[in-house]
Design an enzyme around this catalytic site. Sequence first.
Site, PDB file in Angstrom:
ATOM      1  CG  HIS A   1      -0.509   0.264   2.763  1.00  0.00           C
ATOM      2  ND1 HIS A   1      -0.074  -0.504   3.672  1.00  0.00           N
ATOM      3  CD2 HIS A   1       0.100   1.639   2.920  1.00  0.00           C
ATOM      4  CE1 HIS A   1       0.651  -0.593   4.065  1.00  0.00           C
ATOM      5  NE2 HIS A   1       0.980   0.543   4.346  1.00  0.00           N
TER       6      HIS A   1
ATOM      7  CG  HIS B   1      -3.928   0.324   4.303  1.00  0.00           C
ATOM      8  ND1 HIS B   1      -3.616  -0.865   4.850  1.00  0.00           N
ATOM      9  CD2 HIS B   1      -3.069   1.038   5.086  1.00  0.00           C
ATOM     10  CE1 HIS B   1      -2.358  -1.048   5.757  1.00  0.00           C
ATOM     11  NE2 HIS B   1      -2.248   1.139   5.029  1.00  0.00           N
TER      12      HIS B   1
ATOM     13  CG  HIS C   1       4.496   4.422   4.710  1.00  0.00           C
ATOM     14  ND1 HIS C   1       3.151   5.588   5.703  1.00  0.00           N
ATOM     15  CD2 HIS C   1       3.950   3.386   4.226  1.00  0.00           C
ATOM     16  CE1 HIS C   1       2.398   4.339   5.771  1.00  0.00           C
ATOM     17  NE2 HIS C   1       2.480   3.078   5.014  1.00  0.00           N
TER      18      HIS C   1
ATOM     19  CG  HIS D   1       0.410   0.517  11.806  1.00  0.00           C
ATOM     20  ND1 HIS D   1       1.679   1.180  12.354  1.00  0.00           N
ATOM     21  CD2 HIS D   1       1.146   0.154  10.801  1.00  0.00           C
ATOM     22  CE1 HIS D   1       1.851   1.788  11.533  1.00  0.00           C
ATOM     23  NE2 HIS D   1       2.049   0.487  10.501  1.00  0.00           N
TER      24      HIS D   1
ATOM     25  CE1 TYR E   1       5.283   3.190   8.101  1.00  0.00           C
ATOM     26  CE2 TYR E   1       5.357   4.243  10.352  1.00  0.00           C
ATOM     27  CZ  TYR E   1       4.776   3.240   9.546  1.00  0.00           C
ATOM     28  OH  TYR E   1       3.522   3.785   9.218  1.00  0.00           O
TER      29      TYR E   1
ATOM     30  CD  GLU F   1       4.190   0.097   7.523  1.00  0.00           C
ATOM     31  OE1 GLU F   1       3.462   0.343   6.081  1.00  0.00           O
ATOM     32  OE2 GLU F   1       3.611   0.171   8.384  1.00  0.00           O
TER      33      GLU F   1
END
Lengths: 105, 304
Positions: free
Chosen positions: B149, B195, B209, B241, B250, B260
């Site tokens: 993503h 996502h 990112h 997360h 990250y 990431e």
Amino acid sequence: MSETYTITLLPMGEVLPCSPGETVLSAILHSGARVFFGCTGGGCGVCKMRLISGHLDYGRYSAGVLSEEERREGFFLSCQAKPVSDLTIQLTETNRYRRTGIFLS
Amino acid sequence: MPYRISRLGHVEIRSLDLDRDLDHYVNVLGLQLTGREGKTAYLKGWDERHAYSVCLTEADRAGMVRMAFRTVDPEDLDYYEKRLQDFGVKYEVIPEDYRRGRALRFMAPSGHTVELYHEMEYTGNLLPTVNPAPWPESLKGIGVPRLDHTLVTAPEPHTAIQFFQEVLEFRTSEVLVSPDGTPLAAWLWQRPAPHDLAIVPGRAGGFHHAAFVVDSTDALFRAADILAMHKVRIDYGPGRHGITRGTTIYFFDPSGNRLETFGGYSAYQMDPDSRPVTWTQDQIAQAVFYYAQELNGTFLSVYT
């Protein structure tokens, strides 16, 4: 690039050594002080500082975060720039300078 | 509503020094170099079946050039062309690009160049299609299998979020809301995954990112080891997360673009009627960094 230069940080007046080939940011961190920095690649611009006197090799950085005009006003990216003479730098609040004391020699 | 976009197909990222940065993308991240033309190198993860998912282009600045989503079927491109017209979105037709067919290109309200395409040269992944091994032995560095993503910044996130929801029919997996209920950030999906695209507050056109799949705890810590061995600047992680429950590291490429590793044992799958999870603004720290429970100084201020 084979000399050790000194960096004077204002307003504290602190004087640090900068080893040959070392960036300004790296010299500050190696001294035990902390300042705010981001990507260390010259891309994000948050480690920007202002040169009062001296000469720099500015290194490779993103033109999107350091304009020609800013550069003329003395700004540079500390994660990329290396001294080519002794330097005096004016830090501001955005640099978030602090010295914890843990690494003080 | 049928799925018409299969995934984030490719991103184009700017590099201040292409040869230097290729070493990072190929030998540390472990992408496969699939082509080079002019100032652009084309790369992909070992498990991706089309010609590329990352374009790395030398430029005088860092950041994102464009993001491109691949439609499920060729006809879906026509469907979205009609939709762009209906919503009065100005677009241009890109007849062809490197090893890729026709695309629609337009500017999102977030200030990002977005493309939709379907045709791209099918190369297969790095494994045989008959009796394959689970993974190729030839991988370098982290050896990420695929792009997952991207997360970008927008000055008015709610406007940009609404654009992707309404015009491109992205669904919402998670949303961070202000006390008055306005979306400050959203995690948007097309694949049944947490996502494909996320939008957070920040400068127009900002690139926060791009994420690549790292899908086991072993692989996550191995990835962190490899980044540290190569003295890559790690921004955060390994961690988790709150939003998406995904695992994360990250880190920055040599030009300062944040990348990431994402995924792992915890990222979930969506159903067509999955409803969004809401995070309240007062919980933003744990929403972003679940274990640390505080934002680091760089998450909201450092991007390209």
